[in-house]
Enzyme design. Structure first.
Site, PDB file in Angstrom:
ATOM      1  NE  ARG A   1      -5.856 -37.467  35.464  1.00  0.00           N
ATOM      2  CZ  ARG A   1      -6.247 -37.020  34.102  1.00  0.00           C
ATOM      3  NH1 ARG A   1      -5.339 -36.692  33.201  1.00  0.00           N
ATOM      4  NH2 ARG A   1      -7.664 -36.715  33.964  1.00  0.00           N
TER       5      ARG A   1
ATOM      6  CG  ASN B   1      -1.568 -28.903  31.646  1.00  0.00           C
ATOM      7  OD1 ASN B   1      -2.688 -28.638  32.229  1.00  0.00           O
ATOM      8  ND2 ASN B   1      -0.862 -29.516  32.511  1.00  0.00           N
ATOM      9  CB  THR B   2       0.220 -24.147  33.976  1.00  0.00           C
ATOM     10  OG1 THR B   2      -0.177 -23.361  32.742  1.00  0.00           O
ATOM     11  CG2 THR B   2       1.188 -23.773  34.989  1.00  0.00           C
TER      12      THR B   2
ATOM     13  NE  ARG C   1       1.420 -20.834  25.091  1.00  0.00           N
ATOM     14  CZ  ARG C   1       0.243 -20.314  25.230  1.00  0.00           C
ATOM     15  NH1 ARG C   1      -0.831 -20.539  24.404  1.00  0.00           N
ATOM     16  NH2 ARG C   1       0.000 -20.127  26.437  1.00  0.00           N
TER      17      ARG C   1
ATOM     18  CG  HIS D   1      -3.052 -27.978  36.787  1.00  0.00           C
ATOM     19  ND1 HIS D   1      -2.993 -27.623  35.416  1.00  0.00           N
ATOM     20  CD2 HIS D   1      -4.524 -28.373  36.636  1.00  0.00           C
ATOM     21  CE1 HIS D   1      -4.014 -27.552  34.493  1.00  0.00           C
ATOM     22  NE2 HIS D   1      -5.006 -27.752  35.395  1.00  0.00           N
TER      23      HIS D   1
ATOM     24  CE  LYS E   1      -7.275 -16.668  31.779  1.00  0.00           C
ATOM     25  NZ  LYS E   1      -6.274 -17.620  30.989  1.00  0.00           N
TER      26      LYS E   1
ATOM     27  CG  HIS F   1     -10.246 -23.956  36.349  1.00  0.00           C
ATOM     28  ND1 HIS F   1     -10.038 -24.490  35.098  1.00  0.00           N
ATOM     29  CD2 HIS F   1     -10.156 -22.561  36.270  1.00  0.00           C
ATOM     30  CE1 HIS F   1      -9.734 -23.289  34.414  1.00  0.00           C
ATOM     31  NE2 HIS F   1      -9.859 -22.296  35.002  1.00  0.00           N
TER      32      HIS F   1
ATOM     33  CE  LYS G   1      -9.865 -32.906  34.040  1.00  0.00           C
ATOM     34  NZ  LYS G   1     -11.172 -32.428  33.220  1.00  0.00           N
TER      35      LYS G   1
ATOM     36  CE  LYS H   1      -5.617 -28.839  29.951  1.00  0.00           C
ATOM     37  NZ  LYS H   1      -5.528 -28.862  31.105  1.00  0.00           N
TER      38      LYS H   1
END
Length: 124
Positions: free
Chosen positions: A10, A44-45, A85, A12, A66, A119, A7, A41
């Protein structure tokens, strides 16, 4: 079921390009990577580096995530990334994104065996 590591790839990883090709990059990528399937979403980066280089971050600088967890790692070097964004006019199912190219350190959370990114936490 898609693994957390798959995931991450896919959502990032975009090793095929060294940077965002156009201002339309995020609109195309967010859609093709299924990040707009049931909602838009918001942020995302994408990382434009080899998977091996991104996986190597898991053995670099240990930092706090975080959410307070301690399994986050910051890359020693800057990486080519694209931030996507959601724009103010974006409305599902017609998700719209602003594309911003940058060179920053990435922070990822890692887990598993092999110890790999699962993540994307931040870029600094």
């Amino acid at each position: 079921k898609e693994s957390a590591a798959a995931k991450f790839z896919r959502z990032h990883m975009b090793s095929s390009t060294s940077s965002a090709s156009s201002s339309n990059y995020c609109n195309q990528m967010m859609k093709s990577r299924n990040l707009t399937q049931d909602r838009c979403k918001p942020v995302n980066t994408f990382v434009h580096e080899s998977l091996a280089d991104v996986q190597a971050v898991c053995s670099q600088k240990n930092v706090q995530c975080k959410n307070g967890q301690t399994n986050c790692y910051q890359s020693y070097s800057t990486m080519s990334i694209t931030d996507c964004r959601e724009t103010g006019s974006s409305k599902y199912p017609n998700c719209a994104y602003k594309t911003t190219q940058a060179q920053k350190h990435i922070i990822v959370a890692c887990e598993g065996n092999p110890y790999v990114p699962v993540h994307f936490d931040a870029s600094v």
